[in-house]
Scaffold this active site. Structure first.
Site, PDB file in Angstrom:
ATOM      1  N   ALA A  74       0.720  -1.278  -0.050  1.00  0.00           N
ATOM      2  CA  ALA A  74      -0.234   0.314  -0.638  1.00  0.00           C
ATOM      3  C   ALA A  74       0.675   1.108  -0.087  1.00  0.00           C
ATOM      4  CB  ALA A  74      -0.947   0.203   1.664  1.00  0.00           C
ATOM      5  N   GLY A  75       1.714   1.470  -1.105  1.00  0.00           N
ATOM      6  CA  GLY A  75       2.808   2.555  -1.110  1.00  0.00           C
ATOM      7  C   GLY A  75       2.012   2.991  -2.301  1.00  0.00           C
ATOM      8  N   ALA A  84       3.858  -4.146  -5.687  1.00  0.00           N
ATOM      9  CA  ALA A  84       4.410  -2.563  -5.530  1.00  0.00           C
ATOM     10  C   ALA A  84       4.814  -2.824  -4.486  1.00  0.00           C
ATOM     11  CB  ALA A  84       2.788  -1.910  -5.654  1.00  0.00           C
ATOM     12  N   HIS A 126     -10.445  34.370  -3.275  1.00  0.00           N
ATOM     13  CA  HIS A 126     -11.562  33.658  -2.986  1.00  0.00           C
ATOM     14  C   HIS A 126     -11.943  33.390  -4.469  1.00  0.00           C
ATOM     15  CE1 HIS A 126     -14.769  32.152  -0.690  1.00  0.00           C
ATOM     16  NE2 HIS A 126     -15.978  32.874  -1.296  1.00  0.00           N
TER      17      HIS A 126
HETATM   18  P1  NAI Z   1       7.164   1.794  -0.880  1.00  0.00           P
HETATM   19  O1  NAI Z   1       7.808   2.282  -0.886  1.00  0.00           O
HETATM   20  O2  NAI Z   1       6.215   3.326  -1.691  1.00  0.00           O
HETATM   21  O3  NAI Z   1       5.347   1.286  -0.745  1.00  0.00           O
HETATM   22  C1  NAI Z   1       6.032  -0.253  -0.625  1.00  0.00           C
HETATM   23  C2  NAI Z   1       5.311  -1.256   0.627  1.00  0.00           C
HETATM   24  O4  NAI Z   1       5.053  -2.655   0.212  1.00  0.00           O
HETATM   25  C3  NAI Z   1       5.447  -0.864   1.628  1.00  0.00           C
HETATM   26  O5  NAI Z   1       3.741  -0.708   2.384  1.00  0.00           O
HETATM   27  C4  NAI Z   1       5.860  -2.293   2.312  1.00  0.00           C
HETATM   28  O6  NAI Z   1       5.014  -2.108   3.941  1.00  0.00           O
HETATM   29  C5  NAI Z   1       4.847  -2.927   1.538  1.00  0.00           C
HETATM   30  N1  NAI Z   1       5.325  -4.513   1.454  1.00  0.00           N
HETATM   31  C6  NAI Z   1       6.701  -4.486   1.341  1.00  0.00           C
HETATM   32  N2  NAI Z   1       6.961  -6.428   1.804  1.00  0.00           N
HETATM   33  C7  NAI Z   1       5.562  -6.554   1.028  1.00  0.00           C
HETATM   34  C8  NAI Z   1       4.897  -8.508   1.619  1.00  0.00           C
HETATM   35  N3  NAI Z   1       5.619  -8.526   1.670  1.00  0.00           N
HETATM   36  N4  NAI Z   1       3.922  -8.286   2.331  1.00  0.00           N
HETATM   37  C9  NAI Z   1       3.313  -7.160   1.991  1.00  0.00           C
HETATM   38  N5  NAI Z   1       3.177  -5.950   2.376  1.00  0.00           N
HETATM   39  C10 NAI Z   1       4.983  -5.396   1.573  1.00  0.00           C
HETATM   40  O7  NAI Z   1       6.508   1.475  -2.890  1.00  0.00           O
HETATM   41  P2  NAI Z   1       6.452   1.596  -3.794  1.00  0.00           P
HETATM   42  O8  NAI Z   1       5.152   2.144  -3.690  1.00  0.00           O
HETATM   43  O9  NAI Z   1       7.168   0.237  -4.946  1.00  0.00           O
HETATM   44  O10 NAI Z   1       6.821   2.671  -5.157  1.00  0.00           O
HETATM   45  C11 NAI Z   1       8.016   2.856  -4.954  1.00  0.00           C
HETATM   46  C12 NAI Z   1       9.244   4.002  -5.481  1.00  0.00           C
HETATM   47  O11 NAI Z   1       8.591   4.413  -6.240  1.00  0.00           O
HETATM   48  C13 NAI Z   1       9.051   5.081  -4.351  1.00  0.00           C
HETATM   49  O12 NAI Z   1      10.102   5.135  -3.235  1.00  0.00           O
HETATM   50  C14 NAI Z   1       7.801   5.886  -4.570  1.00  0.00           C
HETATM   51  O13 NAI Z   1       8.453   7.075  -3.583  1.00  0.00           O
HETATM   52  C15 NAI Z   1       8.325   5.835  -5.595  1.00  0.00           C
HETATM   53  N6  NAI Z   1       7.399   6.716  -6.371  1.00  0.00           N
HETATM   54  C16 NAI Z   1       6.457   7.730  -6.686  1.00  0.00           C
HETATM   55  C17 NAI Z   1       5.816   8.037  -7.119  1.00  0.00           C
HETATM   56  C18 NAI Z   1       4.314   9.915  -6.796  1.00  0.00           C
HETATM   57  O14 NAI Z   1       5.857  10.289  -6.041  1.00  0.00           O
HETATM   58  N7  NAI Z   1       3.786   9.578  -7.136  1.00  0.00           N
HETATM   59  C19 NAI Z   1       4.927   7.317  -7.829  1.00  0.00           C
HETATM   60  C20 NAI Z   1       5.595   5.913  -7.849  1.00  0.00           C
HETATM   61  C21 NAI Z   1       6.582   5.569  -7.261  1.00  0.00           C
END
Ligand code: NAI
Length: 464
Positions: free
Chosen positions: A177-178, A267, A443
């Site tokens: 849920a990232g 993710a 506003h």
């Molecule tokens: P993330 O690090 O934000 O979230 C990954 C999530 O997966 C965490 O909540 C973690 O607890 C969970 N997780 C890990 N292993 C697990 C397991 N075995 N079972 C269940 N849950 C588990 O990573 P995400 O969303 O893949 O993003 C990667 C990178 O890309 C991040 O650094 C993010 O900031 C960047 N990004 C930024 C965006 C933006 O600024 N809008 C858009 C897309 C990516």
């Protein structure tokens, strides 16, 4: 073979921005990119295509849920998924083409192919070896998967496959849920998929302000996303068309639970990518987490080799890479390059958007800092009500209790990703909440909610 002042490896937001700044500073510059188009992950298979899909599906959501109430009658639009994907590709093409134009405009050579560094001062692309007084590694990151989970980019996908599915799945399971999980989960939920997010932690978006985590999850649940929290995914069993996601709940670690899916989106984070450069042979030092180790001026331990962006420490964000790209160019040109890592905004581009900057209330309290918190709900903001985005959203500003200086902020609400910059500028200038509160805000705008939250740090908000 050619000789350059700087060769930048990787044409993502870090690399191409750095190249432009180098050229502006009078340095003879080349950029190496092996993809067919410039722009890296962000433009080709990340930020930009996902924003196109978020926009298109938000329009669909508006048509399905809000048009009739606004007096816009008629049949809801149906989804032509192939057309939506070609719109997304068109947006990508306009942007990658734009970067190519900027390279030409700034007289930056694009060395097409995958680079390696045979020795400091040399970059090899294909059969040619070029000379470079300075080399900047900006090779970015790739998705990191989980043990027991094999990605085929068809049924078990990373963000790359999720942007190009052949059809909208009936059931999608998102692991993590990232930011990626929630943005792409939102896209498919709006397209009609039953989306379940399985997350190891007890809150969404790890590290974010707790109020935001709670409020954001509630809003997403109302939009139809389901969550299984405190659940560690142990593996995925997939056939050509279906998958079973196996997980165990933290409270029952010995019991194996299973959830079915047509598509599984992994993710769970990204990892630095520098394969094929030959960094090992050069003796470039890495951190314990496999990032290229740099000093405060983005120098590696090898003279003349610098690194920026996702491949080094820090948040994996395009704008952090861009800032480092500009700063390292300044350093190479003998100027003072600086990035303020304390003021890098983070944005989730769902509807409503979520944006944060600086320290969280909890982190400051844990440090023993005395803080004041001003919060204002978007239910008191006229403009947010008019666009159906007032419910559950808020602006929260955290200040130093003694000095009133802004230390951090978080917003859930319409255009939060744009509004956060008022707070970034305030923080860069060391402003107080009172400075924001005394600034006239037009506003009716969403930004009035920022002023109200600033007022709430002092004598009180007006509309709450
Ligand atoms: P993330 O690090 O934000 O979230 C990954 C999530 O997966 C965490 O909540 C973690 O607890 C969970 N997780 C890990 N292993 C697990 C397991 N075995 N079972 C269940 N849950 C588990 O990573 P995400 O969303 O893949 O993003 C990667 C990178 O890309 C991040 O650094 C993010 O900031 C960047 N990004 C930024 C965006 C933006 O600024 N809008 C858009 C897309 C990516």
């Amino acid at each position: 073979m050619a000789s350059y002042d700087v060769i930048i490896i990787g044409a993502g937001p870090g690399g191409y921005v750095s190249a432009i700044r180098c050229a502006q500073l009078g340095l003879k510059t080349a950029i190496v990119e092996g993809r067919d188009t410039l722009g890296g992950t962000c433009l080709n298979i990340g930020c930009i295509p996902s924003k196109a899909l978020l926009h298109a599906t938000h329009m669909l959501h508006e048509a399905e849920h809000n048009f009739a109430g606004m007096g816009l009658k008629g049949k809801s639009p149906s989804v032509d998924w192939n057309q939506m994907k070609s719109y997304k590709e068109d947006v990508v093409g306009q942007n990658t083409g734009g970067v190519e134009f900027l390279m030409k405009k700034n007289k930056i050579d694009w060395l097409k192919g995958w680079a390696s560094i045979p020795a400091a001062g040399q970059v090899k692309v294909g059969d040619e070896t070029h000379e470079a007084k300075n080399i900047v590694v900006a090779t970015g990151s790739v998705p990191s998967t989980l043990p027991g989970v094999e990605v085929d980019e068809k049924v078990v996908v990373t963000s790359t496959g999720a942007l190009d599915l052949p059809k909208v799945p009936k059931k999608m399971v998102v692991i993590g849920a990232g930011v990626i999980g929630l943005e792409l989960g939102s896209v498919y939920a709006r397209l009609g998929a039953e989306v379940t997010v399985v997350e190891y932690m007890d809150a969404v978006c790890p590290g974010m302000d707790k109020d935001v985590q709670r409020g954001f999850k509630r809003i997403l649940e109302k939009q139809g996303l389901k969550f299984i929290m405190g659940a560690a995914v142990r593996g995925v069993e997939a056939t050509k068309t279906k998958a079973k996601v196996k997980y165990s709940l933290k409270k029952k670690p010995d019991a194996e639970e299973v959830i079915d899916a047509d598509v599984v989106l992994v993710a769970t984070g990204r990892k630095p990518y520098a394969d094929g450069l030959g960094l090992d042979a050069l003796g470039v030092k890495l951190t314990e987490r496999g990032q290229i180790a740099t000093d405060a001026q983005w120098r590696t331990n090898i003279p003349g080799i610098y690194a920026i962006g996702d491949v080094i420490e820090g948040p994996m964000l395009a704008h952090k890479a861009e800032d480092e790209g500009m700063a390292v160019a300044d350093v190479i040109a003998g100027k003072h390059g600086h990035v303020n890592y304390g003021v890098i905004p983070g944005v989730v581009y769902t509807t409503p958007e979520v944006a944060t900057v600086g320290a969280t209330e909890d982190a400051l309290k844990a440090e023993g800092r005395k803080v004041k918190v001003g919060k204002f709900m978007f239910m008191g903001n006229a403009r947010a009500k008019a666009v159906h985005q007032a419910e559950g959203g808020f602006v929260k500003i955290i200040t130093d209790k003694e000095t009133d200086r802004v230390l951090g902020a978080a917003i859930i609400g319409p255009a939060a990703g744009d509004m956060i910059h008022e707070l970034c500028v305030a923080m860069e200038f060391g402003a107080s909440a009172e400075d924001i509160a005394l600034t006239c805000h037009a506003h009716p705008t969403y930004s009035e909610a920022v002023r109200e939250a600033a007022l709430a740090c002092g004598t009180g908000a007006i509309h709450s």
